[in-house]
Scaffold this motif. Structure first.
Motif, mmCIF file in Angstrom:
data_model
loop_
_atom_site.group_PDB
_atom_site.id
_atom_site.type_symbol
_atom_site.label_atom_id
_atom_site.label_comp_id
_atom_site.label_asym_id
_atom_site.label_seq_id
_atom_site.Cartn_x
_atom_site.Cartn_y
_atom_site.Cartn_z
ATOM 1 N N LEU A 62 0.829 -1.207 0.000
ATOM 2 C CA LEU A 62 0.000 0.000 0.000
ATOM 3 C C LEU A 62 0.858 1.249 0.000
ATOM 4 C CD1 LEU A 62 -2.783 1.353 0.197
ATOM 5 C CD2 LEU A 62 -2.630 1.122 2.682
ATOM 6 N N SER A 63 1.980 1.232 0.715
ATOM 7 C CA SER A 63 2.850 2.408 0.757
ATOM 8 C C SER A 63 3.554 2.630 -0.570
ATOM 9 C CB SER A 63 3.891 2.259 1.867
ATOM 10 O OG SER A 63 4.841 1.262 1.554
ATOM 11 N N ARG A 64 3.683 1.571 -1.373
ATOM 12 C CA ARG A 64 4.440 1.666 -2.633
ATOM 13 C C ARG A 64 3.565 1.858 -3.858
ATOM 14 N NH1 ARG A 64 7.001 2.789 -6.120
ATOM 15 N NH2 ARG A 64 9.054 2.132 -6.831
ATOM 16 N N PHE A 65 2.360 1.268 -3.855
ATOM 17 C CA PHE A 65 1.513 1.299 -5.043
ATOM 18 C C PHE A 65 0.140 1.883 -4.710
ATOM 19 C CE2 PHE A 65 4.244 -2.501 -5.518
ATOM 20 C CZ PHE A 65 4.990 -2.075 -6.600
ATOM 21 N N ASP A 66 -0.407 2.625 -5.641
ATOM 22 C CA ASP A 66 -1.760 3.161 -5.504
ATOM 23 C C ASP A 66 -2.750 2.141 -6.050
ATOM 24 O OD1 ASP A 66 -0.596 6.442 -6.413
ATOM 25 O OD2 ASP A 66 -0.961 5.622 -4.423
ATOM 26 N N ASN A 67 -3.722 1.752 -5.233
ATOM 27 C CA ASN A 67 -4.718 0.781 -5.673
ATOM 28 C C ASN A 67 -5.900 0.813 -4.724
ATOM 29 O OD1 ASN A 67 -5.839 -1.325 -7.192
ATOM 30 N ND2 ASN A 67 -3.833 -2.302 -7.426
ATOM 31 N N THR A 68 -6.939 0.067 -5.062
ATOM 32 C CA THR A 68 -8.101 -0.038 -4.181
ATOM 33 C C THR A 68 -7.789 -0.973 -3.020
ATOM 34 O OG1 THR A 68 -9.018 -1.891 -5.437
ATOM 35 C CG2 THR A 68 -9.642 0.335 -6.138
ATOM 36 N N VAL A 69 -8.652 -0.945 -2.006
ATOM 37 C CA VAL A 69 -8.473 -1.829 -0.853
ATOM 38 C C VAL A 69 -8.498 -3.293 -1.299
ATOM 39 C CG1 VAL A 69 -9.554 -2.626 1.282
ATOM 40 C CG2 VAL A 69 -9.374 -0.170 0.821
ATOM 41 N N LYS A 70 -9.473 -3.632 -2.117
ATOM 42 C CA LYS A 70 -9.612 -5.022 -2.576
ATOM 43 C C LYS A 70 -8.385 -5.479 -3.343
ATOM 44 C CE LYS A 70 -12.433 -7.909 -5.641
ATOM 45 N NZ LYS A 70 -13.599 -7.933 -6.558
ATOM 46 N N ASN A 71 -7.929 -4.668 -4.294
ATOM 47 C CA ASN A 71 -6.787 -5.066 -5.114
ATOM 48 C C ASN A 71 -5.484 -5.073 -4.324
ATOM 49 O OD1 ASN A 71 -8.252 -5.537 -7.431
ATOM 50 N ND2 ASN A 71 -8.034 -3.459 -8.196
ATOM 51 N N THR A 72 -5.385 -4.193 -3.339
ATOM 52 C CA THR A 72 -4.175 -4.185 -2.504
ATOM 53 C C THR A 72 -4.063 -5.492 -1.725
ATOM 54 O OG1 THR A 72 -4.220 -1.772 -2.279
ATOM 55 C CG2 THR A 72 -2.970 -3.002 -0.639
ATOM 56 N N ILE A 73 -5.175 -5.936 -1.138
ATOM 57 C CA ILE A 73 -5.161 -7.210 -0.415
ATOM 58 C C ILE A 73 -4.910 -8.376 -1.379
ATOM 59 C CG2 ILE A 73 -6.548 -8.795 0.975
ATOM 60 C CD1 ILE A 73 -8.005 -6.377 2.130
ATOM 61 N N LYS A 74 -5.568 -8.329 -2.521
ATOM 62 C CA LYS A 74 -5.409 -9.397 -3.509
ATOM 63 C C LYS A 74 -3.969 -9.489 -4.003
ATOM 64 C CE LYS A 74 -6.996 -10.682 -8.153
ATOM 65 N NZ LYS A 74 -7.869 -10.287 -9.283
ATOM 66 N N ASN A 75 -3.380 -8.348 -4.340
ATOM 67 C CA ASN A 75 -1.998 -8.342 -4.822
ATOM 68 C C ASN A 75 -1.017 -8.787 -3.739
ATOM 69 O OD1 ASN A 75 -2.931 -7.420 -7.261
ATOM 70 N ND2 ASN A 75 -2.405 -5.285 -6.889
ATOM 71 N N SER A 76 -1.308 -8.432 -2.497
ATOM 72 C CA SER A 76 -0.441 -8.848 -1.389
ATOM 73 C C SER A 76 -0.459 -10.364 -1.232
ATOM 74 C CB SER A 76 -0.891 -8.171 -0.094
ATOM 75 O OG SER A 76 -0.827 -6.766 -0.193
ATOM 76 N N ILE A 77 -1.639 -10.964 -1.365
ATOM 77 C CA ILE A 77 -1.751 -12.425 -1.278
ATOM 78 C C ILE A 77 -0.952 -13.091 -2.393
ATOM 79 C CG2 ILE A 77 -3.344 -14.372 -1.462
ATOM 80 C CD1 ILE A 77 -5.475 -12.571 -0.153
ATOM 81 N N LEU A 78 -1.128 -12.600 -3.607
ATOM 82 C CA LEU A 78 -0.446 -13.207 -4.754
ATOM 83 C C LEU A 78 1.056 -12.992 -4.691
ATOM 84 C CD1 LEU A 78 -3.053 -12.264 -7.492
ATOM 85 C CD2 LEU A 78 -2.626 -14.528 -6.551
ATOM 86 N N MET A 79 1.489 -11.823 -4.259
ATOM 87 C CA MET A 79 2.926 -11.583 -4.105
ATOM 88 C C MET A 79 3.532 -12.503 -3.051
ATOM 89 S SD MET A 79 3.515 -7.471 -4.216
ATOM 90 C CE MET A 79 3.250 -6.503 -5.689
#
Length: 274
Positions: free
Chosen positions: A127-144
């Motif tokens: 979240l501190s590095r990329f601008d995104n929605t709450v849903k996509n931030t959580i989703k991207n964190s899981i996949l990363m």
């Protein structure tokens, strides 16, 4: 070069220690309202990521900038993940008290708790590095976290290091550990994790060909576009291609019109701006 000169290695190290101490104190004070913990973790990682990249930072100004900009999203993410964690812990405690084979479900809840710890280790740096929605931030964190599992394990160990020292140390060492955590513990752990994010994880999603200096917003957008290409972190969208096609059509029409006008009146000279 003098040992105590401003350019000496010793002075640089002491300056970094002082910055970490300031950052740690600001973090602890701002975390007093428990609801702000997510925003504070995001702001702290925003500062430590810049430290790892050797970018000049003014600790409080940089911290406050990230805290203010990401407060809503970080708070929403924190409350969601906190609620999930509480439910998992309560379920684990309930299952452990039940008789019979159902107690084996505790292993399932332990795995889920570990999985959430992985997500928590990623979500605020992302979240501190990329601008995104709450849903996509959580989703991207899981996949990363899944995609970079070896580094995820290392990040988890860094995060759990104070807890492991607390569990396996004597009372005297624990007292020093508590003092150290109040002085610069949280910021130092965040700095250690930030090294993995800056050097091992985030570069994977950054286009190598981009050498120009970008604003944080432009850098985040381009990073997320690069993320779509090599991995399924977010659903591929055709909006960008559709927009390019839409923009290209009027441009082609304008070019054809200009070409027809030029062929119709070849003697006409173009006007010059004065």
């Amino acid at each position: 070069m003098s040992f105590f000169s401003l350019d000496s290695k010793f002075s640089q190290i002491m300056s970094r220690v002082f910055d970490l101490m300031m950052l740690n104190i600001i973090f602890l004070i701002m975390c007093i309202p428990i609801v702000t913990i997510g925003a504070n973790f995001t702001a702290m990682y925003y500062v430590t990521l810049k430290m790892i990249k050797n970018e000049e930072t003014y600790i409080f100004r940089t911290y406050w900038k990230s805290f203010r900009e990401n407060f809503k999203q970080a708070t929403a993410i924190w409350l969601i993940l906190l609620a999930v964690l509480i439910v998992l812990i309560l379920d684990l405690l309930l299952v452990m008290k039940m008789p019979g084979a159902i107690t084996y479900l505790r292993f399932v809840f332990l795995v889920l708790i570990c999985f959430e710890a992985m997500v928590l280790s990623y979500v605020f740096p992302v979240l501190s590095r990329f601008d995104n929605t709450v849903k996509n931030t959580i989703k991207n964190s899981i996949l990363m976290a899944i995609r970079h599992l070896p580094w995820t394990i290392m990040i988890l160990l860094v995060n759990l290091c104070p807890l492991l020292i607390y569990v396996f140390s004597t009372t005297k060492i624990v007292s020093y550990l508590i003092l150290l955590m109040f002085l610069l513990g949280f910021s130092t752990v965040a700095l250690g994790c930030s090294w993995f994010f800056v050097n091992k994880i985030f570069p994977f999603y950054m286009p190598e060909e981009e050498k120009e200096v970008l604003t944080p917003e432009e850098e985040s957008l381009r990073a997320l576009e690069a993320m779509d290409r090599p991995s399924p972190l977010t659903d591929r969208s055709n909006d960008a291609a559709a927009a390019e096609t839409t923009d290209a059509a009027p441009a082609d029409a304008a070019a054809e019109t200009a070409s027809e006008e030029k062929s119709a009146s070849p003697a006409e000279q173009p006007e010059t701006d004065e």
